[in-house]
Design an enzyme around this catalytic site. Structure first.
Site, PDB file in Angstrom:
ATOM      1  N   THR A 130      -5.718  -4.922  90.919  1.00  9.69           N
ATOM      2  CA  THR A 130      -6.097  -3.548  90.551  1.00  9.69           C
ATOM      3  C   THR A 130      -5.416  -2.589  91.528  1.00  9.69           C
ATOM      4  O   THR A 130      -5.687  -2.641  92.728  1.00  9.69           O
ATOM      5  CB  THR A 130      -7.624  -3.389  90.629  1.00  9.69           C
ATOM      6  OG1 THR A 130      -8.209  -4.339  89.734  1.00  9.69           O
ATOM      7  CG2 THR A 130      -8.065  -1.984  90.229  1.00  9.69           C
ATOM      8  N   PHE A 159      -9.964  -8.266  83.651  1.00 13.42           N
ATOM      9  CA  PHE A 159     -11.289  -7.666  83.473  1.00 13.42           C
ATOM     10  C   PHE A 159     -12.407  -8.663  83.728  1.00 13.42           C
ATOM     11  O   PHE A 159     -13.532  -8.478  83.277  1.00 13.42           O
ATOM     12  CB  PHE A 159     -11.405  -7.094  82.058  1.00 13.42           C
ATOM     13  CG  PHE A 159     -10.309  -6.127  81.718  1.00 13.42           C
ATOM     14  CD1 PHE A 159     -10.330  -4.837  82.238  1.00 13.42           C
ATOM     15  CD2 PHE A 159      -9.239  -6.507  80.920  1.00 13.42           C
ATOM     16  CE1 PHE A 159      -9.303  -3.938  81.957  1.00 13.42           C
ATOM     17  CE2 PHE A 159      -8.211  -5.623  80.630  1.00 13.42           C
ATOM     18  CZ  PHE A 159      -8.237  -4.333  81.149  1.00 13.42           C
ATOM     19  N   LEU A 160     -12.096  -9.747  84.437  1.00 15.99           N
ATOM     20  CA  LEU A 160     -13.124 -10.792  84.555  1.00 15.99           C
ATOM     21  C   LEU A 160     -14.316 -10.335  85.388  1.00 15.99           C
ATOM     22  O   LEU A 160     -14.183  -9.563  86.332  1.00 15.99           O
ATOM     23  CB  LEU A 160     -12.542 -12.086  85.119  1.00 15.99           C
ATOM     24  CG  LEU A 160     -11.987 -12.171  86.533  1.00 15.99           C
ATOM     25  CD1 LEU A 160     -13.081 -12.384  87.562  1.00 15.99           C
ATOM     26  CD2 LEU A 160     -11.014 -13.324  86.606  1.00 15.99           C
ATOM     27  N   LYS A 214      -7.531  -0.310  83.625  1.00 22.66           N
ATOM     28  CA  LYS A 214      -8.436  -1.044  84.508  1.00 22.66           C
ATOM     29  C   LYS A 214      -9.371  -0.102  85.282  1.00 22.66           C
ATOM     30  O   LYS A 214     -10.589  -0.276  85.279  1.00 22.66           O
ATOM     31  CB  LYS A 214      -7.593  -1.875  85.485  1.00 22.66           C
ATOM     32  CG  LYS A 214      -8.347  -2.494  86.607  1.00 22.66           C
ATOM     33  CD  LYS A 214      -9.248  -3.602  86.139  1.00 22.66           C
ATOM     34  CE  LYS A 214     -10.174  -4.018  87.260  1.00 22.66           C
ATOM     35  NZ  LYS A 214     -10.679  -5.335  87.128  1.00 22.66           N
ATOM     36  N   CYS A 270     -15.657  -4.787  93.336  1.00 23.91           N
ATOM     37  CA  CYS A 270     -14.811  -4.018  92.411  1.00 23.91           C
ATOM     38  C   CYS A 270     -15.300  -2.595  92.164  1.00 23.91           C
ATOM     39  O   CYS A 270     -14.633  -1.641  92.565  1.00 23.91           O
ATOM     40  CB  CYS A 270     -14.698  -4.744  91.083  1.00 23.91           C
ATOM     41  SG  CYS A 270     -13.722  -6.244  91.228  1.00 23.91           S
ATOM     42  N   LYS A 334     -25.028  -9.520  92.506  1.00 19.48           N
ATOM     43  CA  LYS A 334     -25.479  -9.821  91.145  1.00 19.48           C
ATOM     44  C   LYS A 334     -25.799 -11.310  91.085  1.00 19.48           C
ATOM     45  O   LYS A 334     -25.371 -12.063  91.965  1.00 19.48           O
ATOM     46  CB  LYS A 334     -24.406  -9.444  90.119  1.00 19.48           C
ATOM     47  CG  LYS A 334     -23.135 -10.289  90.216  1.00 19.48           C
ATOM     48  CD  LYS A 334     -22.062  -9.730  89.336  1.00 19.48           C
ATOM     49  CE  LYS A 334     -21.883 -10.528  88.066  1.00 19.48           C
ATOM     50  NZ  LYS A 334     -20.741 -10.091  87.271  1.00 19.48           N
ATOM     51  N   ARG A 341     -20.464  -8.861  98.947  1.00 17.30           N
ATOM     52  CA  ARG A 341     -19.705  -7.651  99.278  1.00 17.30           C
ATOM     53  C   ARG A 341     -20.402  -6.417  98.710  1.00 17.30           C
ATOM     54  O   ARG A 341     -20.746  -6.366  97.541  1.00 17.30           O
ATOM     55  CB  ARG A 341     -18.275  -7.744  98.716  1.00 17.30           C
ATOM     56  CG  ARG A 341     -17.382  -8.660  99.528  1.00 17.30           C
ATOM     57  CD  ARG A 341     -16.015  -8.764  98.908  1.00 17.30           C
ATOM     58  NE  ARG A 341     -16.066  -9.396  97.597  1.00 17.30           N
ATOM     59  CZ  ARG A 341     -15.036  -9.466  96.762  1.00 17.30           C
ATOM     60  NH1 ARG A 341     -13.889  -8.933  97.085  1.00 17.30           N
ATOM     61  NH2 ARG A 341     -15.149 -10.073  95.600  1.00 17.30           N
TER      62      ARG A 341
HETATM   63  C1  UDX Z   1     -16.810  -5.676  87.340  1.00 16.88           C
HETATM   64  C2  UDX Z   1     -16.392  -5.416  85.876  1.00 16.88           C
HETATM   65  O1  UDX Z   1     -17.495  -5.661  85.009  1.00 16.88           O
HETATM   66  C3  UDX Z   1     -15.219  -6.300  85.517  1.00 16.88           C
HETATM   67  O2  UDX Z   1     -14.788  -6.033  84.195  1.00 16.88           O
HETATM   68  C4  UDX Z   1     -14.107  -6.044  86.496  1.00 16.88           C
HETATM   69  O3  UDX Z   1     -13.005  -6.876  86.228  1.00 16.88           O
HETATM   70  C5  UDX Z   1     -14.577  -6.261  87.925  1.00 16.88           C
HETATM   71  O4  UDX Z   1     -15.723  -5.457  88.188  1.00 16.88           O
HETATM   72  P1  UDX Z   1     -18.270  -7.552  88.572  1.00 16.88           P
HETATM   73  O5  UDX Z   1     -17.951  -6.868  89.864  1.00 16.88           O
HETATM   74  O6  UDX Z   1     -18.202  -9.033  88.507  1.00 16.88           O
HETATM   75  O7  UDX Z   1     -17.291  -7.016  87.419  1.00 16.88           O
HETATM   76  O8  UDX Z   1     -19.757  -7.121  88.217  1.00 16.88           O
HETATM   77  P2  UDX Z   1     -20.543  -6.459  86.992  1.00 16.88           P
HETATM   78  O9  UDX Z   1     -21.116  -7.509  86.136  1.00 16.88           O
HETATM   79  O10 UDX Z   1     -19.738  -5.396  86.356  1.00 16.88           O
HETATM   80  O11 UDX Z   1     -21.749  -5.788  87.789  1.00 16.88           O
HETATM   81  C6  UDX Z   1     -21.492  -4.813  88.806  1.00 16.88           C
HETATM   82  C7  UDX Z   1     -22.757  -4.342  89.457  1.00 16.88           C
HETATM   83  O12 UDX Z   1     -23.483  -3.516  88.574  1.00 16.88           O
HETATM   84  C8  UDX Z   1     -23.728  -5.427  89.912  1.00 16.88           C
HETATM   85  O13 UDX Z   1     -24.184  -5.094  91.213  1.00 16.88           O
HETATM   86  C9  UDX Z   1     -24.846  -5.365  88.881  1.00 16.88           C
HETATM   87  O14 UDX Z   1     -26.068  -5.780  89.413  1.00 16.88           O
HETATM   88  C10 UDX Z   1     -24.851  -3.871  88.561  1.00 16.88           C
HETATM   89  N1  UDX Z   1     -25.407  -3.557  87.229  1.00 16.88           N
HETATM   90  C11 UDX Z   1     -24.805  -4.023  86.102  1.00 16.88           C
HETATM   91  C12 UDX Z   1     -26.527  -2.724  87.118  1.00 16.88           C
HETATM   92  O15 UDX Z   1     -27.074  -2.276  88.131  1.00 16.88           O
HETATM   93  N2  UDX Z   1     -26.994  -2.410  85.883  1.00 16.88           N
HETATM   94  C13 UDX Z   1     -26.425  -2.869  84.746  1.00 16.88           C
HETATM   95  O16 UDX Z   1     -26.914  -2.523  83.662  1.00 16.88           O
HETATM   96  C14 UDX Z   1     -25.301  -3.704  84.862  1.00 16.88           C
END
Ligand code: UDX
Length: 446
Positions: A130, A159-160, A214, A270, A334, A341
């Site tokens: 990114t 986008f994973l 992205k 991210c 999560k 991080r």
């Molecule tokens: C994210 C993007 O979803 C992904 O497409 C990109 O490539 C990388 O960044 P990720 O960092 O794995 O992925 O986490 P994601 O599932 O997006 O959750 C991010 C944060 O948001 C987590 O801390 C999660 O707990 C929080 N979250 C998510 C909420 O607080 N509420 C929600 O409804 C959804």
């Protein structure tokens, strides 16, 4: 003959991408500069917790019994040169710069500098990291100068999601490729032939659009979370219920019901750094006004952590945390990940600890990483042990294990039965029936 593929940088993104490329039938060489990481991957072990990734690796890593032998790892650029790859994916990380919003491009720049003189003529270099918009143009010029004749560049953002990395890589919901020649598109159609045949949309753009896809996707997701968290603040002030509100607005197809879970907000490697880097880059381009709303998205998000600390303070009597025992369930940013991080959960635990509370944390997978970041917190081996003697229990990462806890059993060992749900993910009725005071963010006290 099947394409030969290299993957440079074997973190979450690179390790998963390398294994997925081997699964799709290509011969793959992964390169990383960290010998320990390469040592583990070469033995079929994953340096982080990611469901399904170890199985995928062991199916393909050379030297593992019964594997396809299509996947190898190295720290050696000379080996990469000898390998003679047709396609080189650059997957190194782009962290936030220390003390600045902008993203640190030093790993990407170093990877391109090492790669350029070692690629063979006619190869395709594909950036997946990114990066700030404009980077691909700059890196294409670098390749034109330092790589052999006929080497092209493409930008193919990833986008994973952590926790779903294998599925998202093998079955992407879209494949975006930024190209400046037809040949690059053709090669990438060959690389992704399997997911394309399965129906993944293949979107072809120019370089800047691919880079922007992205950062804008992550900005949209962050905005959606902060939107519902802002509604949670209003619900708390007005006596409404944000969970019902999210359900109700989510029935509108234009809004959708995903990513509307209010709580202590987003973290991870991210979303937070990507929205900040995006603001910084827009500033450089003279378009900072367009993204000032992201500042608000960021501050709503950071406010959630402070709000959780205040709810906990209220629960222990409203004054100081000194002499109080606080159980924290969850440390990762999560569930289904060991990544801490910029974790909101660990941030809240840390704030309470720094204010004199005796905090005990339990997380199913994140304990080792949490200990590294915050060695002075208390850690317990089970949820039950964390809760033992606690004046208040904070549920901060929505692991399935926590939904399956028996409130009656925990009630036996807690000093006081007060549960604060920072993720709106537990069944409040069940906890209340077991004699707990259950309080969730953005919901009535009941
Ligand atoms: C994210 C993007 O979803 C992904 O497409 C990109 O490539 C990388 O960044 P990720 O960092 O794995 O992925 O986490 P994601 O599932 O997006 O959750 C991010 C944060 O948001 C987590 O801390 C999660 O707990 C929080 N979250 C998510 C909420 O607080 N509420 C929600 O409804 C959804």
């Amino acid at each position: 003959m099947a394409l030969k593929i290299t993957v440079i940088g074997t973190g979450y993104l690179g390790a998963t991408h390398a294994a997925a490329m081997a699964e799709l039938g290509f011969e793959v060489l992964g390169l990383d500069v960290v010998p320990e990481k390469v040592g583990m991957l070469a033995a079929g072990r994953v340096p982080m917790y990611e469901p399904g990734l170890e199985e995928l690796l062991t199916r393909h890593v050379t030297g593992i019994e019964g594997s396809s032998g299509r996947l190898r790892f190295t720290t050696s650029w000379d080996e990469l040169e000898e390998f003679g790859g047709d396609v080189h994916f650059v997957c190194v990380n782009t962290p936030q710069k220390h003390g600045e919003y902008a993203c640190d491009m030093s790993y990407v720049d170093a990877a391109f500098a090492s790669l350029a003189p070692r690629v063979k003529g006619g190869a395709l270099v594909v950036g997946k990291s990114t990066v700030p918009v404009g980077s691909a143009d700059r890196l294409a010029r670098l390749l034109a100068e330092h790589a052999p004749e006929g080497v092209d560049l493409a930008w193919n953002p990833e986008f994973l999601r952590e926790g779903f990395a294998v599925r998202d890589t093998l079955h992407p919901d879209r494949i975006v490729v930024g190209v400046d020649c037809e040949r690059a598109e053709k090669v990438l159609r060959e690389v992704y032939a399997t997911p394309i045949a399965e129906g993944s949309p293949f979107v072809v753009t120019d370089f800047p659009t691919a880079e922007l896809v992205k950062t804008s996707a992550n900005s949209f997701l962050a905005t959606k979370i902060s939107f519902i968290n802002a509604m949670a603040e209003v619900c708390e002030a007005a006596g409404g219920d944000v969970v019902k509100l999210a359900e109700a607005i989510g029935h509108d197809e234009r809004i959708g019901n995903k990513f509307l879970r209010a709580g202590i907000g987003f973290g991870g490697g991210c979303l937070p750094k990507d929205i900040r880097a995006f603001m910084a880059r827009a500033g450089e381009l003279g378009a900072d006004q367009a993204l000032t709303f992201l500042r608000e998205v960021d501050s709503i998000n950071m406010r959630r952590r402070g709000h959780m600390v205040e709810l906990a303070r209220e629960a222990v009597g409203g004054g100081s945390f000194l002499g109080t025992r606080v159980a924290v369930l969850g440390a990762t940013f999560k569930p289904d990940s060991d990544d801490v991080r910029d974790s909101p959960a660990l941030n809240v635990a840390g704030q309470i600890h720094l204010q004199g509370g005796q905090v005990t944390v339990y997380d199913p997978k994140g304990m080792a990483n949490a200990r590294l970041v915050f060695p002075t917190l208390g850690y317990a081996d089970t949820a039950l042990e964390a809760v033992r003697g606690a004046d208040v229990v904070l549920h901060l990462t929505e692991w399935r294990e926590f939904r399956e806890l028996d409130p009656a059993v925990l009630g036996e060992v807690a000093s006081r039965r007060i549960l604060l749900d920072g993720r709106n993910a537990l069944d409040g009725t069940k906890w209340r029936e077991a004699g707990w005071t259950y309080r969730a963010m953005g919901r009535p006290r009941a």
